[in-house]
Design a protein around this motif. Structure first.
Motif, PDB file in Angstrom:
ATOM      1  N   THR A  97      -0.493  -1.995   4.062  1.00  0.00           N
ATOM      2  CA  THR A  97      -0.379  -2.819   2.855  1.00  0.00           C
ATOM      3  C   THR A  97      -0.202  -1.995   1.593  1.00  0.00           C
ATOM      4  O   THR A  97       0.040  -2.563   0.522  1.00  0.00           O
ATOM      5  CB  THR A  97      -1.642  -3.699   2.692  1.00  0.00           C
ATOM      6  OG1 THR A  97      -2.761  -2.866   2.312  1.00  0.00           O
ATOM      7  CG2 THR A  97      -1.958  -4.451   3.968  1.00  0.00           C
ATOM      8  N   LEU A  98      -0.323  -0.672   1.702  1.00  0.00           N
ATOM      9  CA  LEU A  98      -0.340   0.177   0.517  1.00  0.00           C
ATOM     10  C   LEU A  98       1.061   0.668   0.152  1.00  0.00           C
ATOM     11  O   LEU A  98       1.836   1.069   1.015  1.00  0.00           O
ATOM     12  CB  LEU A  98      -1.243   1.389   0.733  1.00  0.00           C
ATOM     13  CG  LEU A  98      -2.719   1.125   1.052  1.00  0.00           C
ATOM     14  CD1 LEU A  98      -3.455   2.436   1.243  1.00  0.00           C
ATOM     15  CD2 LEU A  98      -3.360   0.295  -0.051  1.00  0.00           C
ATOM     16  N   SER A  99       1.337   0.671  -1.145  1.00  0.00           N
ATOM     17  CA  SER A  99       2.542   1.333  -1.637  1.00  0.00           C
ATOM     18  C   SER A  99       2.280   2.844  -1.662  1.00  0.00           C
ATOM     19  O   SER A  99       1.145   3.299  -1.490  1.00  0.00           O
ATOM     20  CB  SER A  99       2.872   0.850  -3.049  1.00  0.00           C
ATOM     21  OG  SER A  99       1.871   1.307  -3.966  1.00  0.00           O
ATOM     22  N   VAL A 100       3.335   3.617  -1.860  1.00  0.00           N
ATOM     23  CA  VAL A 100       3.165   5.074  -1.941  1.00  0.00           C
ATOM     24  C   VAL A 100       2.218   5.438  -3.077  1.00  0.00           C
ATOM     25  O   VAL A 100       1.326   6.286  -2.924  1.00  0.00           O
ATOM     26  CB  VAL A 100       4.527   5.775  -2.124  1.00  0.00           C
ATOM     27  CG1 VAL A 100       4.345   7.255  -2.449  1.00  0.00           C
ATOM     28  CG2 VAL A 100       5.380   5.619  -0.872  1.00  0.00           C
ATOM     29  N   LEU A 101       2.355   4.781  -4.232  1.00  0.00           N
ATOM     30  CA  LEU A 101       1.496   5.104  -5.365  1.00  0.00           C
ATOM     31  C   LEU A 101       0.053   4.682  -5.105  1.00  0.00           C
ATOM     32  O   LEU A 101      -0.881   5.375  -5.508  1.00  0.00           O
ATOM     33  CB  LEU A 101       2.028   4.446  -6.635  1.00  0.00           C
ATOM     34  CG  LEU A 101       3.352   5.014  -7.167  1.00  0.00           C
ATOM     35  CD1 LEU A 101       3.742   4.321  -8.463  1.00  0.00           C
ATOM     36  CD2 LEU A 101       3.242   6.516  -7.389  1.00  0.00           C
ATOM     37  N   GLN A 102      -0.161   3.561  -4.434  1.00  0.00           N
ATOM     38  CA  GLN A 102      -1.525   3.174  -4.065  1.00  0.00           C
ATOM     39  C   GLN A 102      -2.111   4.176  -3.078  1.00  0.00           C
ATOM     40  O   GLN A 102      -3.300   4.495  -3.134  1.00  0.00           O
ATOM     41  CB  GLN A 102      -1.534   1.773  -3.467  1.00  0.00           C
ATOM     42  CG  GLN A 102      -1.399   0.669  -4.488  1.00  0.00           C
ATOM     43  CD  GLN A 102      -1.359  -0.696  -3.844  1.00  0.00           C
ATOM     44  OE1 GLN A 102      -0.653  -0.897  -2.849  1.00  0.00           O
ATOM     45  NE2 GLN A 102      -2.095  -1.645  -4.405  1.00  0.00           N
ATOM     46  N   GLY A 103      -1.260   4.676  -2.167  1.00  0.00           N
ATOM     47  CA  GLY A 103      -1.735   5.680  -1.233  1.00  0.00           C
ATOM     48  C   GLY A 103      -2.183   6.941  -1.940  1.00  0.00           C
ATOM     49  O   GLY A 103      -3.214   7.531  -1.604  1.00  0.00           O
TER      50      GLY A 103
END
Length: 615
Positions: free
Chosen positions: A569-575
């Motif tokens: 569910t995570l975007s690269v930036l959230q990761g």
């Protein structure tokens, strides 16, 4: 001529010590964007000689934003620069345009300038004065005292000035520091390099060098040329100068070496210097008829150093440019970073005077300036040291290059450095050069300083069956932040809509006419969320709106979450944000929540991203 001290007022909103590019740019932006009363005080009288004659392309957008670009381009102090020729081994040189990957897509040149610093710096200082700053030359500041709601600046003759804030933009040799907060600069790198240089006429432009590799030749596009040799590396930079009243292009030729190499081969001797540069392939063909314009060589240390802090809200001071940090000149970054940092400082100072901004927000902005720019400085130094390490691999018989394997002084790195490593990526242009065009981080030496530090920062591995949760002391609050370092006109290390990328290309066709085509990250504060510890005020992870911090909080706030379910569910930036939260201990691998403590062997998935990948 020196400015008479009698003309100096007794009170200013901001007093800036130093009228170089950082100080002049800060003053110009403050005066153009506010009604603050600003003074720039420099101990020297302009024009004056200064090292650092070639800029990377972040320089241009800041000059445009400050209003100085039109004046610079109208002067005769510059030559347009399109990229670099880098010759690190015995094979053919490697060539690269600025943001080469973007050029391959849209065919638009990003560019910067080579400059005569005597004239260039004078243009910027005069522009600051034209913008409304009070400029004083030949006047020395000797002391600075923080007060309660103001600062006191003391001049050499004992004159005291009262200021709302004091800015140290005095360069590497700054000696006026905030008491209690600022100590001697610490090492950024173990390298102890020294530059020896002079200016030469009758040289051939690097874009005319023979070889099918030279993509700059066809359209006569000027690059910087840098070449490694046994005792270090050489820069070759065209610069327009007035010599005996006549304008001509000369070349700044400098050797970066170290004291040990100088003890073996004294490159400060003009004849030894001449013989050395004439022994280097490709370069020697460009300088067959070269003649020095002065009999002596110039020298400067370029030790990579950094201040403990870049500013203090309570003590009411900021440091910008080389007064805060300086790194090796391998990628011509110094001047470009200094003016960008000045733009960031202008934002912080403007908000500090804004009565509508609450104190917590002001403190947050000052923290952003200190933490984010220090992280930028330390990660950039790691990148440069990684480059040195890569070069050393191709010079196994050189005492100089093998000595460069000492690397970065990680013992002085802050936790913010590791957070910064997890929040960004290797600068694409650097990665392009270091990998000879593959742009694949896997082609770099894993034992190099940057990758060693990245491995240390990214030490947490999550398995599919691991459960993660917010630490008990973790809190979140919304507010405003400063998007630092905030380079304008550059492709960001994360995905953006195609129309934004198209705008970035248009911007470089004419940065003055198309000024609005590229976002200005430092034009104003931006919304953000801050994860912090209720037990330790120093522990904080900032998530700008694009980082998706609020969504991360919502996903974790109802208790432990199984990693296999969260990762997709995570975007690269959230990761990247999650990695920083794990690093800070604000999110934990909650083994107690795992049924029967199963052990998974899946590593962090694509959603978490990698610190070294390209956006």
């Amino acid at each position: 001529m020196p400015t008479p001290i009698a003309e100096i007022a007794t009170e200013y909103d901001v007093v800036i010590m130093g009228g170089g590019p950082a100080g002049s740019t800060l003053a110009a932006i403050l005066c153009r964007e506010s009604d603050l009363r600003v003074a720039v005080i420099d101990r020297e009288v302009f024009p004056r000689e200064h090292i650092g004659e070639s800029g990377a392309h972040p320089l241009v957008p800041v000059l445009q934003a400050s209003g100085a670009l039109e004046k610079v381009l109208a002067s005769q102090c510059w030559i347009q620069k399109y990229g670099g020729i880098y010759q690190w081994d015995n094979d053919r040189p490697f060539v690269s345009f600025f943001e080469h990957a973007d050029y391959l897509v849209d065919g638009i040149y990003r560019w910067s300038i080579h400059v005569n610093r005597e004239e260039f710096d004078t243009v910027l200082l005069d522009h600051a004065e034209d913008s409304g700053a009070h400029v004083f030359q030949g006047v020395r500041i000797t002391k600075f005292f923080p007060g309660d709601g103001y600062t006191t600046v003391v001049l050499e003759d004992g004159t005291e000035l009262r200021a709302g804030y004091f800015v140290d933009a005095s360069g590497r040799a700054n000696s006026v520091a905030a008491r209690g907060s600022q100590r001697d600069k610490q090492w950024l790198s173990e390298y102890r390099n020294v530059a020896v240089w002079s200016h030469f006429r009758n040289c051939i432009p690097a874009q005319h060098a023979a070889g099918e590799w030279n993509m700059f030749r066809e359209n006569n596009l000027s690059p910087i040329y840098a070449v490694a040799f046994e005792h270090g590396w050489v820069w070759y930079i065209p610069t327009p100068r007035l010599i005996d009243g006549v304008r001509e292009n000369v070349w700044s030729i400098g050797i970066v070496t170290n004291p040990d190499s100088l003890a073996r081969v004294d490159l400060r001797d003009p004849e030894i210097f001449r013989k050395t540069i004439h022994s280097i392939p490709v370069l020697r063909d460009l300088i067959v008829d070269a003649e020095p314009i002065r009999p002596e060589m110039l020298t400067a240390t370029n030790y990579s150093r950094i201040s403990d802090h870049f500013g203090s809200f309570d003590e009411r001071w900021l440091a910008v440019g080389d007064a805060s940090y300086f790194v090796d000149p391998l990628f011509s970054s110094g001047m470009s970073f200094a003016v960008t940092q000045a733009w960031a400082a202008a934002l912080v100072l403007r908000k500090s005077f804004d009565a509508s901004v609450d104190e917590q927000t002001k403190r947050d902005l000052w923290r952003d300036y200190d933490v984010e720019w220090r992280g930028m400085a330390e990660t950039w130094a790691l990148s440069i040291d990684q480059w040195y390490h890569e070069i050393s691999r191709t010079h196994p018989d050189s005492m100089y290059w093998q000595g460069q394997k000492r690397g970065t002084a990680l013992g002085n790195a802050t936790e913010g450095t590791f957070q910064a490593l997890l929040n960004t990526a290797l600068v694409p242009d650097l990665l392009n050069v270091m990998t000879n065009g593959t742009r694949d981080p896997r082609d770099l030496a894993t034992e190099g300083p940057y990758l060693t530090a990245l491995t240390a920062a990214d030490a947490v591995e999550l398995g599919a069956d691991d459960w993660i949760s917010l630490a008990p002391q973790t809190r979140i609050r919304s507010g405003l932040g400063a998007d630092m370092p905030g380079f304008k006109g550059m492709s960001p290390p994360f995905e953006v809509p195609q129309e934004v990328r198209d705008g970035l290309g248009r911007y470089w066709l004419d940065p003055i006419a198309n000024a609005d085509s590229a976002p200005e990250p430092l034009a104003d504060a931006v919304p953000c969320h801050r994860f912090y510890s209720s037990e330790d005020s120093e522990i904080e992870v900032r998530c700008l709106e694009r980082d998706g911090g609020q969504e991360l909080w919502a996903a974790l706030s109802n208790g432990p979450v199984r990693w296999a379910e969260l990762a997709p569910t995570l975007s690269v930036l959230q990761g990247r944000a999650l990695k920083r939260l794990l690093r800070a201990g604000l999110v934990i691998n909650d083994t107690n929540a795992q049924p029967d403590n199963p052990v998974g062997d899946a590593e962090i998935g694509a959603g978490l991203g990698q610190g070294g990948e390209q956006g």
